[in-house]
Design a protein around this motif. Structure first.
Motif, mmCIF file in Angstrom:
data_model
loop_
_atom_site.group_PDB
_atom_site.id
_atom_site.type_symbol
_atom_site.label_atom_id
_atom_site.label_comp_id
_atom_site.label_asym_id
_atom_site.label_seq_id
_atom_site.Cartn_x
_atom_site.Cartn_y
_atom_site.Cartn_z
ATOM 1 N N ARG A 181 0.867 -1.194 0.000
ATOM 2 C CA ARG A 181 0.000 0.000 0.000
ATOM 3 C C ARG A 181 0.884 1.217 0.000
ATOM 4 N N GLY A 182 0.488 2.261 -0.714
ATOM 5 C CA GLY A 182 1.297 3.475 -0.769
ATOM 6 C C GLY A 182 0.550 4.681 -0.239
ATOM 7 N N ALA A 183 1.312 5.673 0.228
ATOM 8 C CA ALA A 183 0.723 6.953 0.679
ATOM 9 C C ALA A 183 1.835 7.989 0.719
ATOM 10 N N ASN A 184 1.450 9.247 0.669
ATOM 11 C CA ASN A 184 2.455 10.297 0.822
ATOM 12 C C ASN A 184 2.715 10.555 2.293
ATOM 13 N N SER A 185 3.996 10.728 2.609
ATOM 14 C CA SER A 185 4.362 11.142 3.964
ATOM 15 C C SER A 185 4.719 12.625 3.884
ATOM 16 N N VAL A 186 3.878 13.450 4.498
ATOM 17 C CA VAL A 186 3.993 14.904 4.319
ATOM 18 C C VAL A 186 4.532 15.556 5.593
ATOM 19 N N PHE A 187 5.426 16.515 5.417
ATOM 20 C CA PHE A 187 5.931 17.300 6.555
ATOM 21 C C PHE A 187 5.397 18.723 6.350
ATOM 22 N N ARG A 188 4.380 19.079 7.144
ATOM 23 C CA ARG A 188 3.721 20.369 6.953
ATOM 24 C C ARG A 188 3.327 20.945 8.308
ATOM 25 N N ARG A 189 3.564 22.225 8.475
ATOM 26 C CA ARG A 189 3.122 22.915 9.687
ATOM 27 C C ARG A 189 2.196 24.050 9.283
ATOM 28 N N LEU A 190 1.051 24.143 9.919
ATOM 29 C CA LEU A 190 0.085 25.202 9.583
ATOM 30 C C LEU A 190 0.235 26.372 10.543
ATOM 31 N N ASN A 191 -0.048 27.571 10.048
ATOM 32 C CA ASN A 191 -0.024 28.738 10.937
ATOM 33 C C ASN A 191 -1.117 28.635 11.990
#
Ligand SMILES: Cc1cc2nc3c(=O)[nH]c(=O)nc-3n(C[C@H](O)[C@H](O)[C@H](O)COP(=O)(O)OP(=O)(O)OC[C@H]3O[C@@H](n4cnc5c(N)ncnc54)[C@H](O)[C@@H]3O)c2cc1C
Length: 367
Positions: free
Chosen positions: A238-248
């Motif tokens: 199974r695949g998925a994106n691993s995202v590094f994101r910080r929201l204001n």
């Protein structure tokens, strides 16, 4: 029109944890999820000790039969190997579908209304539409994952996007050979292996390379490939994106975000679900006082340690030199790995950690 105190969009770990936490504070909860349980997802399936603590605070206690315990993390690569043990307790590898079932059962037992097979299709200030049916809410929670629609509708997209990598997961029927989660460092990728049962392991690949898949990546890790020879893969990867994101911001008026919808750290940290569980408790506390701003502040605090660890681990991912030096320094001075892990696993002892960081930094510079 139906009404609810809290309408949750998304029935993954974050949405279910928020449903449990809010019900325990006495709020009426309706959760809406387009797919049907138990929900599976590409995931390393490891719960760090702080994730288990956070679950316990939600009244969720996993049984030994739910998965497989692990005592620490082992880093391997560039001819080095180093073990770090958790100081208090251990972590647990749990199949994603099992964890989902446990969380769903708790949410139901707490009295949350769970609507599987339906999605939030539009929102107004105080009501939303589930397909064509309107529902009035006091608060709306976006727990709809890293591509959150609620986040976009609420205008909460702004923040720093620090990149994404591809993640793949496959389970193998083979007895775990280690009581640690093994993280194998390879060229522009990591393979991590979590014990998830007496006869089952989960392998996850994380990579910046868009052309790399799990089977091809195994050639970089011949010792893992040799061990897997005696086991058989279960299902397809199974695949998925691993995202590094910080929201204001994760709060706007009566709308809040939780879990990956509220920003995420790279999956290499193994902290994604722990963040969701801790955020769920903080959110319910803020809702019960009618002070959503308190959740905004708690959310920033909860993110800060995993953010630092993600930054450090991604430095190792991006530079072979840094990776080699870090692994070799740690294997020469393994006593520094445990305090680093303590920060990672939510057991920080600031004095020990500061000492370990200074010594490790020095040995990296002089290696
Ligand atoms: C390769 C990989 C390995 C990982 N390994 C680990 C690990 O070992 N340990 C760990 O703790 N974390 C790990 N993570 C991170 C972890 O998987 C996530 O942090 C976690 O899934 C976040 O849960 P969530 O509920 O926020 O989002 P999701 O699990 O993505 O759930 C979001 C849900 O929202 C639903 N949804 C979407 N749109 C709507 C809508 N309009 N209305 C209603 N519902 C909607 C979706 O169907 C979905 O079920 C890993 C991630 C990756 C990619």
């Amino acid at each position: 029109m139906k009404t609810t105190d809290l309408l949750i969009a998304g029935g993954g770990p974050a949405g279910l944890a928020a449903a449990i936490a809010a019900r325990r504070k006495g709020l009426q909860v309706t959760l809406v999820e387009p797919t049907r349980p138990p929900i599976d997802k590409a995931c390393g399936e490891g719960l760090m000790p702080d994730a288990l603590d956070a679950l316990a605070r939600l009244g969720v206690q996993l049984e030994p039969t739910d998965g497989s315990p692990f005592r620490g993390i082992r880093f391997l690569g560039h001819g080095a190997s180093v073990d770090g043990r958790f100081l208090n307790g251990g972590g647990m590898g749990v199949r994603r579908t099992r964890l989902h079932s446990v969380l769903r059962e708790h949410a139901e037992a707490e009295g949350a209304v769970l609507r599987w097979g339906s999605r939030v299709t539009a929102i107004e200030k105080r009501h939303a539409f589930i397909a064509c049916e309107p529902i009035a809410f006091r608060y709306l929670l976006g727990a709809d994952g890293s591509s959150s629609t609620i986040r976009r509708w609420a205008g909460l997209e702004r923040g720093s996007y620090k990149g994404s990598r591809l993640g793949f997961r496959r389970q193998y029927s083979i007895a775990p050979w280690s009581d640690c989660v093994e993280v194998h460092w390879g060229p522009q990728c990591q393979l991590y292996i979590t014990p998830i049962g007496s006869d089952r392991i989960c392998i996850a690949l994380l990579t910046r390379r868009t052309d790399l898949r799990l089977d091809q990546a195994l050639k970089f890790f011949p010792e893992v490939a040799a061990r897997l020879g005696s086991g058989s893969p279960i299902g397809l990867p199974r695949g998925a994106n691993s995202v590094f994101r910080r929201l204001n911001r994760v709060v706007k008026e009566n709308i809040a975000l939780v879990g990956d919808a509220s920003g995420s750290v790279d999956a290499i940290t193994g902290e994604g679900m722990c963040l969701s569980f801790r955020q769920a408790t903080a959110l319910a506390e803020a809702l019960s006082k009618d002070r959503l701003q308190e959740y905004q502040e708690a959310h920033s605090r909860i993110r800060s340690a995993p953010d630092r660890i993600a930054w450090l681990l991604l430095k190792m991912d991006r530079s072979e030199l840094v990776c080699r030096r870090a692994l070799q320094s740690l294997s020469r001075q393994p006593e520094f790995f445990t305090p680093l892990l303590a920060l990672h696993a939510g057991e920080p002892s600031r004095a020990v950690l500061a000492g370990a960081m200074c010594s490790l930094g020095w040995s990296l510079l002089t290696a």
